[in-house]
Write a protein that holds these residues in place. Structure first.
Motif, PDB file in Angstrom:
ATOM      1  N   MET A 194       0.678  -0.944   0.053  1.00 58.07           N
ATOM      2  CA  MET A 194       0.183   0.111   0.135  1.00 58.07           C
ATOM      3  C   MET A 194       0.743   1.223  -0.181  1.00 58.07           C
ATOM      4  N   HIS A 195       0.381   1.793  -0.767  1.00 56.33           N
ATOM      5  CA  HIS A 195       1.607   3.754  -0.770  1.00 56.33           C
ATOM      6  C   HIS A 195       0.610   4.372   0.468  1.00 56.33           C
ATOM      7  N   ASN A 196       1.139   5.524   0.310  1.00 56.96           N
ATOM      8  CA  ASN A 196       0.770   6.173   1.151  1.00 56.96           C
ATOM      9  C   ASN A 196       0.989   7.502   0.830  1.00 56.96           C
ATOM     10  N   GLU A 197       0.509   7.723   0.101  1.00 55.74           N
ATOM     11  CA  GLU A 197       0.305   8.839  -1.253  1.00 55.74           C
ATOM     12  C   GLU A 197      -1.126   9.120  -2.226  1.00 55.74           C
ATOM     13  N   LEU A 198      -1.804   9.783  -2.625  1.00 51.46           N
ATOM     14  CA  LEU A 198      -2.476   9.374  -3.439  1.00 51.46           C
ATOM     15  C   LEU A 198      -2.346   9.678  -4.964  1.00 51.46           C
ATOM     16  N   PRO A 199      -2.280   8.961  -5.776  1.00 52.71           N
ATOM     17  CA  PRO A 199      -1.257   8.122  -6.924  1.00 52.71           C
ATOM     18  C   PRO A 199      -2.651   9.640  -8.440  1.00 52.71           C
ATOM     19  N   LEU A 200      -2.689  10.592  -7.947  1.00 54.09           N
ATOM     20  CA  LEU A 200      -2.823  11.395  -8.729  1.00 54.09           C
ATOM     21  C   LEU A 200      -2.023  13.497  -8.249  1.00 54.09           C
ATOM     22  N   LYS A 201      -1.407  13.477  -9.580  1.00 56.45           N
ATOM     23  CA  LYS A 201      -0.676  14.536  -9.512  1.00 56.45           C
ATOM     24  C   LYS A 201      -1.547  15.909 -10.235  1.00 56.45           C
ATOM     25  N   VAL A 202      -1.446  17.128 -10.481  1.00 56.56           N
ATOM     26  CA  VAL A 202      -0.793  17.984 -10.930  1.00 56.56           C
ATOM     27  C   VAL A 202       0.043  18.391 -12.027  1.00 56.56           C
ATOM     28  N   GLN A 203       0.081  19.077 -12.696  1.00 55.02           N
ATOM     29  CA  GLN A 203       1.622  19.350 -13.548  1.00 55.02           C
ATOM     30  C   GLN A 203       0.913  20.555 -13.948  1.00 55.02           C
ATOM     31  N   ILE A 204       1.485  21.682 -13.557  1.00 52.31           N
ATOM     32  CA  ILE A 204       1.085  23.469 -14.089  1.00 52.31           C
ATOM     33  C   ILE A 204       1.797  24.072 -14.903  1.00 52.31           C
ATOM     34  N   ILE A 205       1.782  24.961 -15.984  1.00 47.97           N
ATOM     35  CA  ILE A 205       2.393  24.981 -16.459  1.00 47.97           C
ATOM     36  C   ILE A 205       2.865  27.130 -16.795  1.00 47.97           C
ATOM     37  N   VAL A 206       3.123  27.465 -16.160  1.00 47.54           N
ATOM     38  CA  VAL A 206       3.114  28.742 -15.323  1.00 47.54           C
ATOM     39  C   VAL A 206       3.577  29.791 -16.180  1.00 47.54           C
ATOM     40  N   PHE A 207       2.936  30.917 -17.152  1.00 52.26           N
ATOM     41  CA  PHE A 207       3.479  31.075 -18.388  1.00 52.26           C
ATOM     42  C   PHE A 207       2.923  33.063 -17.567  1.00 52.26           C
ATOM     43  N   ARG A 208       3.860  34.005 -18.855  1.00 53.81           N
ATOM     44  CA  ARG A 208       3.412  35.187 -18.762  1.00 53.81           C
ATOM     45  C   ARG A 208       3.850  36.032 -20.209  1.00 53.81           C
ATOM     46  N   LYS A 209       3.224  36.447 -20.352  1.00 60.17           N
ATOM     47  CA  LYS A 209       3.282  37.171 -21.716  1.00 60.17           C
ATOM     48  C   LYS A 209       4.061  38.454 -21.348  1.00 60.17           C
ATOM     49  N   ILE A 210       5.145  38.493 -22.544  1.00 62.01           N
ATOM     50  CA  ILE A 210       6.416  39.599 -22.519  1.00 62.01           C
ATOM     51  C   ILE A 210       6.810  39.331 -23.866  1.00 62.01           C
ATOM     52  N   ALA A 211       5.395  41.190 -23.926  1.00 63.55           N
ATOM     53  CA  ALA A 211       6.058  41.452 -25.303  1.00 63.55           C
ATOM     54  C   ALA A 211       5.347  40.436 -26.404  1.00 63.55           C
ATOM     55  N   ASN A 212       5.538  39.819 -27.399  1.00 64.21           N
ATOM     56  CA  ASN A 212       4.774  38.991 -28.795  1.00 64.21           C
ATOM     57  C   ASN A 212       5.429  37.346 -27.697  1.00 64.21           C
ATOM     58  N   ASP A 213       6.260  37.025 -26.634  1.00 68.69           N
ATOM     59  CA  ASP A 213       6.833  36.141 -26.844  1.00 68.69           C
ATOM     60  C   ASP A 213       5.467  35.462 -25.446  1.00 68.69           C
ATOM     61  N   LEU A 214       5.809  34.163 -25.312  1.00 68.21           N
ATOM     62  CA  LEU A 214       5.093  33.494 -24.098  1.00 68.21           C
ATOM     63  C   LEU A 214       6.104  33.018 -23.429  1.00 68.21           C
ATOM     64  N   GLN A 215       6.542  33.236 -22.276  1.00 68.21           N
ATOM     65  CA  GLN A 215       7.660  32.706 -20.888  1.00 68.21           C
ATOM     66  C   GLN A 215       7.213  31.961 -20.090  1.00 68.21           C
ATOM     67  N   VAL A 216       7.634  30.713 -20.074  1.00 68.79           N
ATOM     68  CA  VAL A 216       7.418  29.372 -18.910  1.00 68.79           C
ATOM     69  C   VAL A 216       8.056  29.470 -17.702  1.00 68.79           C
ATOM     70  N   LEU A 217       7.571  29.277 -16.830  1.00 68.24           N
ATOM     71  CA  LEU A 217       8.288  28.820 -15.712  1.00 68.24           C
ATOM     72  C   LEU A 217       8.980  27.265 -15.420  1.00 68.24           C
ATOM     73  N   LEU A 218      10.247  27.650 -15.664  1.00 71.69           N
ATOM     74  CA  LEU A 218      10.559  26.634 -14.904  1.00 71.69           C
ATOM     75  C   LEU A 218      11.638  26.373 -13.756  1.00 71.69           C
ATOM     76  N   LEU A 219      11.267  25.229 -12.958  1.00 74.71           N
ATOM     77  CA  LEU A 219      12.042  25.279 -11.917  1.00 74.71           C
ATOM     78  C   LEU A 219      13.221  23.708 -11.507  1.00 74.71           C
ATOM     79  N   LYS A 220      13.902  24.340 -11.261  1.00 72.49           N
ATOM     80  CA  LYS A 220      14.879  23.486 -11.337  1.00 72.49           C
ATOM     81  C   LYS A 220      14.960  22.288  -9.675  1.00 72.49           C
ATOM     82  N   ARG A 221      14.321  21.048 -10.066  1.00 71.07           N
ATOM     83  CA  ARG A 221      14.408  20.292  -8.610  1.00 71.07           C
ATOM     84  C   ARG A 221      15.600  20.654  -7.657  1.00 71.07           C
TER      85      ARG A 221
END
Length: 140
Positions: free
Chosen positions: A1-28
């Motif tokens: 039996m595992h101790n965490e739910l088998p469901l995750k969310v992954q979120i592509i955080v982005f912002r608009k800068i001029a004509n670009d869409l920038q994605v937030l990347l995090l380094k583990r």
């Protein structure tokens, strides 16, 4: 039996800068693999998907306000020990001046143009999530 739910969310955080869409990347952190990723986290018991998305943004990046959430962009599964984990992928637009505050799971962050983000991440499932975001945002 595992101790965490088998469901995750992954979120592509982005912002608009001029004509670009920038994605937030995090380094583990090195203890967690040391790879570049987007915001991702596990659903907690008695928590809705909407609550989980907001909590993970707050915990991992210090983001409290989202301009707009996408509908679900994509979903995939991966094996973990003796069970499968499902991941639901969303995009979250933030303001161009959004500040990021990392938690202990991460050592650094970068705002990267969306197509370059695909190249920067190593894991194929993360690449696919960002590609789906690019299609969603009509950049391709």
């Amino acid at each position: 039996m595992h101790n965490e739910l088998p469901l995750k969310v992954q979120i592509i955080v982005f912002r608009k800068i001029a004509n670009d869409l920038q994605v937030l990347l995090l380094k583990r952190s090195p203890e967690d693999g040391g790879f570049w990723n987007t915001v991702v986290g596990t659903l907690e018991l008695n928590e809705s998907i909407i609550e989980c998305r907001s909590r993970e943004l707050r915990e991992e990046a210090g983001i409290e306000h989202v301009v707009e959430w996408s509908d679900e962009l994509y979903r995939f599964t991966f094996p973990k020990k003796d069970y499968l984990v499902s991941v639901l992928v969303y995009a979250a637009e933030v303001t161009p001046e959004q500040e990021v505050t990392l938690n202990v799971e991460h050592t650094e962050y970068e705002w990267v143009e969306a197509r370059q983000a695909v190249e920067k991440v190593e894991k194929e499932n993360v690449k696919e999530c960002i590609k789906r975001f690019i299609t969603y945002s009509k950049l391709d």
